[in-house]
Motif scaffolding. Structure first.
Motif, PDB file in Angstrom:
ATOM      1  N   UNK A  65     -87.004   6.656 -20.538  1.00 22.53           N
ATOM      2  CA  UNK A  65     -85.594   6.457 -20.882  1.00 22.53           C
ATOM      3  C   UNK A  65     -85.073   5.225 -20.146  1.00 22.53           C
ATOM      4  N   UNK A  66     -84.011   4.638 -20.717  1.00 25.55           N
ATOM      5  CA  UNK A  66     -83.371   3.489 -20.087  1.00 25.55           C
ATOM      6  C   UNK A  66     -81.864   3.596 -20.282  1.00 25.55           C
ATOM      7  N   UNK A  67     -81.084   3.465 -19.187  1.00 35.24           N
ATOM      8  CA  UNK A  67     -79.619   3.439 -19.342  1.00 35.24           C
ATOM      9  C   UNK A  67     -79.159   2.042 -19.758  1.00 35.24           C
ATOM     10  N   UNK A  68     -78.178   2.003 -20.643  1.00 36.64           N
ATOM     11  CA  UNK A  68     -77.667   0.733 -21.149  1.00 36.64           C
ATOM     12  C   UNK A  68     -76.160   0.697 -20.953  1.00 36.64           C
ATOM     13  N   UNK A  69     -75.678  -0.362 -20.324  1.00 32.62           N
ATOM     14  CA  UNK A  69     -74.233  -0.478 -20.112  1.00 32.62           C
ATOM     15  C   UNK A  69     -73.519  -0.601 -21.456  1.00 32.62           C
ATOM     16  N   UNK A  70     -72.422   0.101 -21.572  1.00 32.85           N
ATOM     17  CA  UNK A  70     -71.684   0.290 -22.825  1.00 32.85           C
ATOM     18  C   UNK A  70     -71.342  -1.032 -23.511  1.00 32.85           C
ATOM     19  N   UNK A  71     -70.796  -1.982 -22.784  1.00 37.48           N
ATOM     20  CA  UNK A  71     -70.307  -3.214 -23.404  1.00 37.48           C
ATOM     21  C   UNK A  71     -71.432  -4.205 -23.672  1.00 37.48           C
ATOM     22  N   UNK A  72     -72.503  -4.119 -22.894  1.00 38.01           N
ATOM     23  CA  UNK A  72     -73.703  -4.880 -23.219  1.00 38.01           C
ATOM     24  C   UNK A  72     -74.227  -4.427 -24.586  1.00 38.01           C
ATOM     25  N   UNK A  73     -74.234  -3.104 -24.808  1.00 39.87           N
ATOM     26  CA  UNK A  73     -74.685  -2.572 -26.105  1.00 39.87           C
ATOM     27  C   UNK A  73     -73.763  -3.024 -27.234  1.00 39.87           C
ATOM     28  N   UNK A  74     -72.459  -3.078 -26.988  1.00 42.23           N
ATOM     29  CA  UNK A  74     -71.538  -3.569 -28.018  1.00 42.23           C
ATOM     30  C   UNK A  74     -71.919  -4.993 -28.447  1.00 42.23           C
ATOM     31  N   UNK A  75     -72.123  -5.863 -27.493  1.00 41.48           N
ATOM     32  CA  UNK A  75     -72.397  -7.264 -27.823  1.00 41.48           C
ATOM     33  C   UNK A  75     -73.748  -7.406 -28.512  1.00 41.48           C
ATOM     34  N   UNK A  76     -74.769  -6.703 -28.027  1.00 43.95           N
ATOM     35  CA  UNK A  76     -76.078  -6.829 -28.662  1.00 43.95           C
ATOM     36  C   UNK A  76     -76.084  -6.203 -30.052  1.00 43.95           C
ATOM     37  N   UNK A  77     -75.241  -5.198 -30.292  1.00 44.48           N
ATOM     38  CA  UNK A  77     -75.151  -4.647 -31.653  1.00 44.48           C
ATOM     39  C   UNK A  77     -74.610  -5.702 -32.607  1.00 44.48           C
ATOM     40  N   UNK A  78     -73.665  -6.508 -32.128  1.00 45.62           N
ATOM     41  CA  UNK A  78     -73.128  -7.597 -32.952  1.00 45.62           C
ATOM     42  C   UNK A  78     -74.200  -8.659 -33.200  1.00 45.62           C
ATOM     43  N   UNK A  79     -74.996  -8.955 -32.180  1.00 47.99           N
ATOM     44  CA  UNK A  79     -76.080  -9.930 -32.357  1.00 47.99           C
ATOM     45  C   UNK A  79     -77.086  -9.427 -33.386  1.00 47.99           C
ATOM     46  N   UNK A  80     -77.509  -8.181 -33.245  1.00 43.92           N
ATOM     47  CA  UNK A  80     -78.487  -7.628 -34.182  1.00 43.92           C
ATOM     48  C   UNK A  80     -77.912  -7.559 -35.590  1.00 43.92           C
ATOM     49  N   UNK A  81     -76.627  -7.271 -35.692  1.00 42.19           N
ATOM     50  CA  UNK A  81     -75.962  -7.222 -36.994  1.00 42.19           C
ATOM     51  C   UNK A  81     -75.987  -8.579 -37.682  1.00 42.19           C
ATOM     52  N   UNK A  82     -76.129  -9.648 -36.909  1.00 39.10           N
ATOM     53  CA  UNK A  82     -76.181 -10.999 -37.447  1.00 39.10           C
ATOM     54  C   UNK A  82     -77.597 -11.576 -37.462  1.00 39.10           C
ATOM     55  N   UNK A  83     -78.610 -10.703 -37.323  1.00 38.54           N
ATOM     56  CA  UNK A  83     -80.022 -11.091 -37.331  1.00 38.54           C
ATOM     57  C   UNK A  83     -80.323 -12.134 -36.251  1.00 38.54           C
ATOM     58  N   UNK A  84     -79.619 -12.005 -35.127  1.00 40.09           N
ATOM     59  CA  UNK A  84     -79.805 -12.905 -33.998  1.00 40.09           C
ATOM     60  C   UNK A  84     -81.088 -12.519 -33.254  1.00 40.09           C
ATOM     61  N   UNK A  85     -81.847 -13.512 -32.806  1.00 44.83           N
ATOM     62  CA  UNK A  85     -83.096 -13.231 -32.085  1.00 44.83           C
ATOM     63  C   UNK A  85     -82.837 -12.688 -30.686  1.00 44.83           C
ATOM     64  N   UNK A  86     -81.658 -12.944 -30.148  1.00 45.64           N
ATOM     65  CA  UNK A  86     -81.333 -12.421 -28.828  1.00 45.64           C
ATOM     66  C   UNK A  86     -82.010 -13.130 -27.684  1.00 45.64           C
ATOM     67  N   UNK A  87     -82.674 -14.242 -27.971  1.00 51.58           N
ATOM     68  CA  UNK A  87     -83.341 -14.988 -26.902  1.00 51.58           C
ATOM     69  C   UNK A  87     -82.345 -15.871 -26.156  1.00 51.58           C
ATOM     70  N   UNK A  88     -81.451 -16.507 -26.905  1.00 55.41           N
ATOM     71  CA  UNK A  88     -80.436 -17.360 -26.301  1.00 55.41           C
ATOM     72  C   UNK A  88     -79.165 -16.545 -26.050  1.00 55.41           C
TER      73      UNK A  88
END
Length: 784
Positions: A499-522
């Motif tokens: 298991x891994x805990x994920x900070x709430x607002x970090x998850x919000x931002x990465x959900x937006x990145x994934x929603x835009x097919x962002x690679x998340x590297x930059x």
């Protein structure tokens, strides 16, 4: 004579239950090719033999002419030795160990079926379960894959000879339509009165629908079984009926969704663009939030304190029949129906006939039942008015993603390990990944009770089985007391899964990145505004500026911390936040300032709230006063100070009503301060709001100035962070960004400064999208 060749073709995507095999059969007939097509639990396989040029045309047509509900995610073909096929056949489905494929969501009735429904000579005339391969239930009736009738809730309905002929004809649009049925062999409807019991229904078949119309026209409340659960329905034009529904359901103010029979009716009551018309009329048929016309005669108690209405078009044959004329009615006896989910606040929508008899007996006057079981619940999807990002791109902005969309996967930027994200507590969804698919669940609800937790656990098991997923990691929210967190930790103890805990607002931002097919590297500049999220320092975050990618984040700015007196109770009582901020501004509650005096008197004028002395003691001693940087709580405080909303009965009510009053013509701004540590201090703004109130400035102008100021604040911080970190992408996520006034103003500001803006397009910006952010963070951390 041209030499024959053969191809083996494998296709993955949404290619089952959408008429794909008869489509392939038709193409083979067109090009005079032999071979076969077969469904498997990992997609569709084809073997085809013929002249090379015909084979190439066949492959091209597969990609370019697929059925309307199909989605080809991958198509691979290779040359194989030709076989001695004498014809083209559709073979029986085959299960493959570990194989998986996406599944079509439920979709609305198609034009052909709708025409049959109202054609008197058709054998399905007024049959409420008319469907074909292009429409009807999918996700809510599937028990397992491959998608064949024995693995659906239609297994118990044996096909009559006429339906069997259609089902077995590859050129018929009902070929292997698993829910296919007719009045002779399919599900039936009946009407029961509350407390009557199931042994003696009041009416059956078409008579049940007509009697339901009579009840609704008489102001009664009827529980109606639909695709993914029950609705509670009443005549939306009958204010007294709407009020009875509110009282019985204990829903005093939260807006009620409505169903209108056609676009013409919607245009009578709402402002609607061409893009909104297209979205409403799409196969998904979401609830769309539209601006209410001042000329609308619909009662105000449908959406108190708001200037929008949530409307949808009919999406099942049964819905169309409810609005239809019959021998008894030359026209339907109502033009708009309330269609709100039959559940209790935050709980999943009810799906079973017996549980409706038990739980809704004091709410509904009658029940319109049918005997097609719902295997998995699925609420209506809710979306907002599209936002114009550029001159060419319009974005549909989801608020709740469920019927019509779930379990349609989100495509990820690359393939990775399987991860389960369990979401948060409010508006819960979970997410499972496999390869480059992220399967976000339907709306579950608020994980605060046993019923919702049970639905959550059962739905996870169903998804894991359906998509053949055994997660290597579970990602959960940082908050230790969320039931989703506890589920994650308990499952880890039982199975040993990491298991891994994920900070709430970090998850919000990465959900937006994934929603835009962002690679998340930059990394990007992430602006996460919401009501509540557990921070790394133990405080309640919610007004955050982050530099974030899929692996890590840095908090580089925030709203100033304020005490949250009483903890969660302050969320339900915005006056507490108003007085807390006044206290932080240095105002004495005994001040002669009229606005301060008014705010200090609020507890005395609100029945049932704690006395002011309790709040004073909490702020002095720090007892039960966690610190918060929440933008949502700032909205609450301003709403209370402006005299709009002091207590709430549903989440976000104070902020929603504040937005509804904003004057669109007002361009004024309030002052604020940004410290050297990038702490945004809005206390100057609060003082200016008090001055405006004392000067007689109208609440709509105050609301608009507040929204303008927040948008300007975001712009100033974004420019500063761009200069410091050399980043130009800004991702906006969190429930506060459901506020269209703030979002539109912010997007306009950021565009003018040449930022690249990332907004949610397929996944909600609120906590309904958290699980997607959790899984991409989890994947990245497993890879490191």
């Amino acid at each position: 004579m041209k030499q024959k060749k053969a191809y083996y073709v494998h296709i993955n995507g949404i290619v089952q239950g959408v008429g794909f095999r008869p489509f392939v059969y038709g193409l083979a007939a067109r090009y005079k090719l032999n071979g076969w097509v077969r469904n498997t639990s990992e997609g569709v396989n084809i073997e085809v033999t013929g002249p090379e040029d015909k084979l190439d045309h066949f492959i091209s047509s597969l990609e370019n002419e697929a059925p309307p509900l199909a989605q080809i995610d991958s198509l691979h073909f290779e040359e194989i030795p030709p076989d001695n096929h004498k014809s083209f056949q559709i073979l029986h489905s085959r299960s493959i160990d570990g194989g998986f494929q996406p599944i079509s969501p439920d979709v609305s009735i198609c034009g052909d079926c709708l025409s049959e429904l109202f054609t008197t000579a058709d054998r399905r005339y007024r049959y409420p379960f008319t469907n074909c391969t292009n429409c009807g239930p999918r996700f809510t009736i599937i028990k397992d894959i491959p998608y064949d009738r024995p693995q659906t809730t239609m297994a118990g309905f044996d096909l009559c000879p006429s339906c069997m002929t259609e089902y077995e004809d590859p050129l018929d649009r009902r070929f292997h339509a698993q829910p296919v049925a007719c009045p002779s062999c399919g599900p039936q409807v009946w009407l029961e009165y509350a407390g009557q019991g199931s042994s003696n229904p009041a009416a059956v078949e078409d008579s049940a629908i007509i009697e339901t119309q009579e009840l609704l026209a008489a102001g009664k409340i009827v529980a109606i079984k639909g695709l993914g659960g029950f609705h509670l329905a009443c005549d939306a034009g009958n204010s007294a009926a709407v009020q009875r529904l509110r009282e019985r359901k204990n829903r005093p103010a939260k807006p009620l969704a409505m169903m209108m029979p056609d676009l013409k009716t919607i245009q009578e009551h709402c402002l609607i663009s061409n893009e909104e018309s297209d979205l409403l009329s799409s196969a998904q048929r979401p609830i769309l939030l539209l601006e209410k016309k001042t000329s609308s005669v619909l009662p105000d108690n449908l959406a108190p304190g708001q200037n929008t209405l949530g409307v949808m078009l009919p999406y099942t044959p049964l819905h169309y029949l409810l609005f239809s004329a019959s021998d008894q009615y030359p026209a339907a006896p109502f033009s708009v129906l309330v269609m709100t989910s039959a559940n209790f606040s935050g709980n999943p929508i009810l799906t079973g006939n017996q549980e409706v008899r038990e739980y809704l007996k004091n709410i509904a006057d009658a029940y319109l039942f049918h005997d097609r079981d719902i295997h998995i619940h699925c609420d209506d999807t809710v979306t907002r008015v599209p936002i114009q990002l550029t001159e060419e791109i319009l974005v549909s902005y989801p608020i709740r993603r469920s019927r019509g969309y779930s379990p349609h996967p989100v495509k990820l930027a690359k393939k990775s390990v399987s991860v389960l994200g369990v979401g948060g507590e409010l508006k819960n969804t979970f997410c499972l990944t496999k390869e480059d698919y992220a399967f976000l669940s339907q709306h579950i609800g608020d994980l605060k009770n046993f019923e919702t937790l049970t639905s959550f656990e059962n739905s996870i098991t169903h998804f894991e089985n359906l998509f053949r997923i055994d997660p290597e990691l579970i990602a959960h929210d940082l908050h230790p007391d969320y039931l989703s967190t506890r589920y994650s930790l308990e499952r880890s103890k039982r199975s040993g899964v990491q298991v891994i805990p994920v900070q709430h607002h970090h998850a919000h931002i990465t959900s937006c990145l994934a929603d835009n097919l962002h690679h998340g590297e930059e990394p990007v500049i992430g602006i996460a505004f919401d009501g509540t999220g557990y921070g790394e320092d133990g405080a309640i975050w919610g007004g955050e500026f982050l530099i974030a990618d899929y692996q890590r984040f840095t908090r580089v700015g925030q709203l100033i911390y304020y005490p949250l007196p009483g903890g969660d109770i302050a969320i339900r009582e915005p006056w507490r936040m108003a007085l807390s901020i006044l206290h932080s501004c240095g105002f004495s509650w005994e001040s002669e300032n009229p606005a301060v005096k008014h705010a200090a008197s609020l507890p005395e004028n609100i029945p049932g709230v704690s006395p002011l002395s309790v709040l004073e003691n909490q702020l002095k001693t720090g007892t039960n006063t966690p610190l918060t940087s929440s933008a949502g709580r700032l909205f609450d405080a301003v709403s209370a100070l402006a005299g709009i909303r002091q207590t709430i009965t549903y989440e976000g009510q104070a902020a929603i009503e504040l937005e509804a009053l904003a004057d669109p013509e007002e361009e004024g701004l309030y002052s604020y301060e940004i410290t050297g540590e990038n702490i945004i201090d809005p206390r100057l703004m609060v003082k200016a709001i008090l001055d405006d109130r004392n000067s007689g400035i109208s609440i709509p102008r105050i609301s608009a100035r507040f929204h303008n100021s927040l948008a300007e604040m975001v712009l100033e911080m974004s420019i500063h962070l761009r200069e410091k970190h050399h980043l130009n992408q800004v991702a906006l996520s969190g429930g506060v960004w459901q506020n269209m006034t703030l979002l539109n103003k912010t997007v306009k500001n950021l565009k003018s400064a040449n930022f690249q803006i990332l907004l949610h397009q397929h996944i909600p910006p609120n906590d309904g999208g958290l699980a997607l952010g959790q899984v991409v963070i989890g994947q990245k951390n497993l890879q490191v």
